[in-house]
Design a protein around this motif. Structure first.
Motif, PDB file in Angstrom:
ATOM      1  N   LEU A  29       1.098  -1.285   0.404  1.00  0.00           N
ATOM      2  CA  LEU A  29      -0.113   0.379  -0.035  1.00  0.00           C
ATOM      3  C   LEU A  29       0.474   1.202  -0.159  1.00  0.00           C
ATOM      4  O   LEU A  29       1.762   1.260   0.300  1.00  0.00           O
ATOM      5  N   HIS A  30       0.779   2.732  -1.255  1.00  0.00           N
ATOM      6  CA  HIS A  30       1.545   4.176  -0.635  1.00  0.00           C
ATOM      7  C   HIS A  30       0.279   4.088  -0.354  1.00  0.00           C
ATOM      8  O   HIS A  30      -0.848   4.766  -0.934  1.00  0.00           O
ATOM      9  N   VAL A  31       0.715   5.111   0.815  1.00  0.00           N
ATOM     10  CA  VAL A  31      -0.222   5.732   1.875  1.00  0.00           C
ATOM     11  C   VAL A  31       0.107   7.116   1.485  1.00  0.00           C
ATOM     12  O   VAL A  31       1.359   7.361   2.126  1.00  0.00           O
ATOM     13  N   LEU A  32      -0.433   7.547   1.192  1.00  0.00           N
ATOM     14  CA  LEU A  32      -0.291   9.881   1.501  1.00  0.00           C
ATOM     15  C   LEU A  32      -0.608   9.850   3.171  1.00  0.00           C
ATOM     16  O   LEU A  32      -2.418   9.541   3.279  1.00  0.00           O
ATOM     17  N   ALA A  33       0.334  10.282   4.004  1.00  0.00           N
ATOM     18  CA  ALA A  33      -0.814  10.747   5.032  1.00  0.00           C
ATOM     19  C   ALA A  33      -0.349  12.117   5.477  1.00  0.00           C
ATOM     20  O   ALA A  33       0.789  12.932   5.496  1.00  0.00           O
ATOM     21  N   VAL A  34      -1.474  12.981   5.307  1.00  0.00           N
ATOM     22  CA  VAL A  34      -1.498  14.219   6.008  1.00  0.00           C
ATOM     23  C   VAL A  34      -1.625  14.463   7.352  1.00  0.00           C
ATOM     24  O   VAL A  34      -2.745  13.568   8.244  1.00  0.00           O
ATOM     25  N   ASP A  35      -0.866  15.554   7.892  1.00  0.00           N
ATOM     26  CA  ASP A  35      -1.083  16.289   9.497  1.00  0.00           C
ATOM     27  C   ASP A  35       0.259  17.351   9.273  1.00  0.00           C
ATOM     28  O   ASP A  35       1.118  17.300   8.900  1.00  0.00           O
ATOM     29  N   GLU A  59       3.076  18.155   4.958  1.00  0.00           N
ATOM     30  CA  GLU A  59       1.880  19.196   6.329  1.00  0.00           C
ATOM     31  C   GLU A  59       0.305  19.815   5.887  1.00  0.00           C
ATOM     32  O   GLU A  59      -0.229  20.841   6.879  1.00  0.00           O
ATOM     33  N   ASN A  60       0.301  19.087   4.788  1.00  0.00           N
ATOM     34  CA  ASN A  60      -1.796  20.126   4.730  1.00  0.00           C
ATOM     35  C   ASN A  60      -2.539  19.691   3.648  1.00  0.00           C
ATOM     36  O   ASN A  60      -1.793  19.511   2.670  1.00  0.00           O
ATOM     37  N   GLY A  61      -3.566  20.183   3.476  1.00  0.00           N
ATOM     38  CA  GLY A  61      -4.140  19.203   2.473  1.00  0.00           C
ATOM     39  C   GLY A  61      -4.354  20.301   0.843  1.00  0.00           C
ATOM     40  O   GLY A  61      -3.996  19.485  -0.339  1.00  0.00           O
ATOM     41  N   ILE A  62      -3.151  21.278   0.800  1.00  0.00           N
ATOM     42  CA  ILE A  62      -3.314  22.253  -0.594  1.00  0.00           C
ATOM     43  C   ILE A  62      -1.694  21.058  -0.938  1.00  0.00           C
ATOM     44  O   ILE A  62      -1.899  20.676  -2.673  1.00  0.00           O
ATOM     45  N   ARG A  63      -0.940  21.032   0.105  1.00  0.00           N
ATOM     46  CA  ARG A  63       0.426  20.047  -0.854  1.00  0.00           C
ATOM     47  C   ARG A  63      -0.165  18.966  -0.906  1.00  0.00           C
ATOM     48  O   ARG A  63       0.379  18.035  -2.003  1.00  0.00           O
ATOM     49  N   ALA A  64      -1.165  18.181  -0.136  1.00  0.00           N
ATOM     50  CA  ALA A  64      -1.409  16.812  -0.248  1.00  0.00           C
ATOM     51  C   ALA A  64      -2.345  16.394  -1.800  1.00  0.00           C
ATOM     52  O   ALA A  64      -1.930  15.527  -2.490  1.00  0.00           O
ATOM     53  N   LEU A  65      -2.798  18.412  -2.068  1.00  0.00           N
ATOM     54  CA  LEU A  65      -3.684  17.928  -3.428  1.00  0.00           C
ATOM     55  C   LEU A  65      -2.697  18.271  -4.688  1.00  0.00           C
ATOM     56  O   LEU A  65      -3.040  17.003  -5.872  1.00  0.00           O
ATOM     57  N   THR A  92      -5.919  11.556   6.723  1.00  0.00           N
ATOM     58  CA  THR A  92      -5.676  12.835   6.851  1.00  0.00           C
ATOM     59  C   THR A  92      -6.070  13.038   8.816  1.00  0.00           C
ATOM     60  O   THR A  92      -7.511  12.746   9.185  1.00  0.00           O
ATOM     61  N   ASP A  93      -5.669  14.369   8.979  1.00  0.00           N
ATOM     62  CA  ASP A  93      -6.052  14.900   9.811  1.00  0.00           C
ATOM     63  C   ASP A  93      -6.914  15.838  10.322  1.00  0.00           C
ATOM     64  O   ASP A  93      -7.482  15.591   8.930  1.00  0.00           O
ATOM     65  N   TYR A  94      -8.132  15.520  10.632  1.00  0.00           N
ATOM     66  CA  TYR A  94      -9.533  16.598  10.669  1.00  0.00           C
ATOM     67  C   TYR A  94      -8.836  17.904  10.212  1.00  0.00           C
ATOM     68  O   TYR A  94      -8.832  18.772   9.717  1.00  0.00           O
ATOM     69  N   CYS A  95      -8.345  18.667  12.244  1.00  0.00           N
ATOM     70  CA  CYS A  95      -7.520  19.789  11.906  1.00  0.00           C
ATOM     71  C   CYS A  95      -6.840  20.023  11.961  1.00  0.00           C
ATOM     72  O   CYS A  95      -5.701  19.488  12.436  1.00  0.00           O
ATOM     73  N   MET A  96      -7.074  21.082  10.827  1.00  0.00           N
ATOM     74  CA  MET A  96      -5.742  21.460   9.856  1.00  0.00           C
ATOM     75  C   MET A  96      -6.178  22.445   9.454  1.00  0.00           C
ATOM     76  O   MET A  96      -6.915  23.069   9.174  1.00  0.00           O
ATOM     77  N   LEU A 104     -10.651  17.706   2.737  1.00  0.00           N
ATOM     78  CA  LEU A 104      -9.518  17.628   1.354  1.00  0.00           C
ATOM     79  C   LEU A 104      -9.917  15.859   0.842  1.00  0.00           C
ATOM     80  O   LEU A 104      -9.764  15.901  -0.114  1.00  0.00           O
ATOM     81  N   LEU A 105     -11.289  15.591   2.397  1.00  0.00           N
ATOM     82  CA  LEU A 105     -11.811  14.324   1.584  1.00  0.00           C
ATOM     83  C   LEU A 105     -12.523  14.855   0.285  1.00  0.00           C
ATOM     84  O   LEU A 105     -12.837  14.009  -0.309  1.00  0.00           O
ATOM     85  N   LYS A 106     -13.282  15.700   0.638  1.00  0.00           N
ATOM     86  CA  LYS A 106     -14.242  16.607  -0.491  1.00  0.00           C
ATOM     87  C   LYS A 106     -14.122  16.478  -1.402  1.00  0.00           C
ATOM     88  O   LYS A 106     -14.111  16.106  -3.015  1.00  0.00           O
ATOM     89  N   LYS A 107     -12.267  17.300  -2.035  1.00  0.00           N
ATOM     90  CA  LYS A 107     -12.040  17.326  -3.606  1.00  0.00           C
ATOM     91  C   LYS A 107     -11.874  16.265  -3.968  1.00  0.00           C
ATOM     92  O   LYS A 107     -11.403  16.236  -4.930  1.00  0.00           O
TER      93      LYS A 107
END
Lengths: 164, 157
Positions: A29-35, A59-65, A92-96, A104-107
């Motif tokens: 599994l390749h996981v993208l972890a966002v926090d 480290e944040n949603g923008i970078r994850a996207l 992904t963490d919820y509170c960022m 991020l989930l919705k995107k």
């Protein structure tokens, strides 16, 4: 991402695990972890590596996207190069600050390319309305922080079953 | 390898770490963190903990600045700092630090500057206290390894 586009790599601080250059096995599994919290990123990265996952952190949603190829036009093209390995799971963490994990989930779910990628939301607060909102918007699971080894093992099992 | 010395050191280590749990400095999450340490990454725990303490110092410094002038407190910034601190301390098992953060958040929510200052002082004390304790713990670990022994797994449940 890692030098294929000059502006791209200077903007992003995505950490790669050591084995990045050795390629990606299909059964891993390749996981993208966002926090946004550094300690939590270190923890989730270790938990996932111990569970034999390839890990990329953001480290944040923008970078994850941006990593996922959903950033602005230029980065989208860079992300389509071979350097971006297919992501099998997003945690992904919820509170960022800025973009929340929920946003991020919705995107991700709105994207035709990525909507099949499972998204797991983690949060220190187990608020029922929060949990329901995430699950209703397509989150695979909602897990409570701090994460433990048992949580990741449970998660992996759940996902492997879904895949097969 | 002198097995008596190793056994003594291991015993010392075990007693010390158990006392840290019993006195409430650490909670179960610390033992979860220890589970993640393996031969490939023998310094994982000390590295994460070190990052945590650096983070504490930085956050406390920033919050102190925000709380400095009574007529101009940036409670939003303080709240953000407390949130970070609470999250980190929870993730590493720093129980006392985490508990102070809970009170700290309450003071912040009602914009109680005096309360915030008290909590800030307390959180500063607690993280430094824990830092000293863990430094002693890691020293014991090093002594065990240097004496040729292995670090005991400690079940706190």
């Amino acid at each position: 991402m890692n030098g294929s586009g000059g502006s791209c790599s200077s903007l992003m601080e995505v950490a790669y695990d050591d084995d990045h250059h050795h390629g990606h096995h299909d059964d891993e599994l390749h996981v993208l972890a966002v926090d946004d919290n550094l300690i939590d990123r270190k923890l989730v990265e270790k938990l996932l590596k111990i569970s034999s996952c390839k890990v990329t952190t953001a480290e944040n949603g923008i970078r994850a996207l941006e990593y996922l190829g959903l950033g602005d036009q230029n980065q989208h093209i860079d992300a389509l190069t071979n350097n971006v390995m297919k992501v099998n799971l997003i945690i992904t963490d919820y509170c960022m600050p800025g973009m929340t994990g929920f946003e991020l989930l919705k995107k991700v779910k709105e994207s035709s390319n990525l909507k099949e990628v499972p998204v797991v939301i983690v949060s220190s607060e187990n608020i029922p309305t929060r949990v329901n909102k995430c699950l209703a918007s397509g989150a695979q699971m909602f897990m409570q922080k701090p994460l433990k080894l048992a949580d990741v093992e449970k998660l992996k099992c759940h996902l492997m079953n879904c895949r097969s | 390898m002198n097995t008596t010395i190793v056994a003594q050191l291991q015993r010392q280590f075990q007693d010390y770490i158990i006392s840290l749990y019993q006195q409430g400095f650490l909670d179960n999450q610390f033992s979860e963190l220890r589970k993640l340490q393996d031969e490939g990454t023998p310094d994982f725990v000390s590295e994460v903990v070190s990052l945590f303490f650096d983070d504490c110092a930085k956050l406390i410094n920033n919050m102190s600045k925000s709380l400095e002038r009574p007529e101009n407190v940036d409670f939003k910034q303080v709240d953000s700092g407390v949130h970070q601190l609470k999250g980190s301390s929870s993730s590493v098992g720093a129980r006392m630090v985490k508990n102070v953060c809970i009170s700290f958040k309450e003071c912040c929510d009602v914009q109680n500057r005096e309360g915030c200052l008290r909590c800030l002082q307390q959180v500063d004390y607690e993280y430094k206290m824990l830092k000293t304790k863990l430094q002693d713990l890691f020293k014991l670990e090093q002594q065990i390894l240097q004496a040729g022994g292995t670090i005991p797994q400690v079940d706190i449940n």
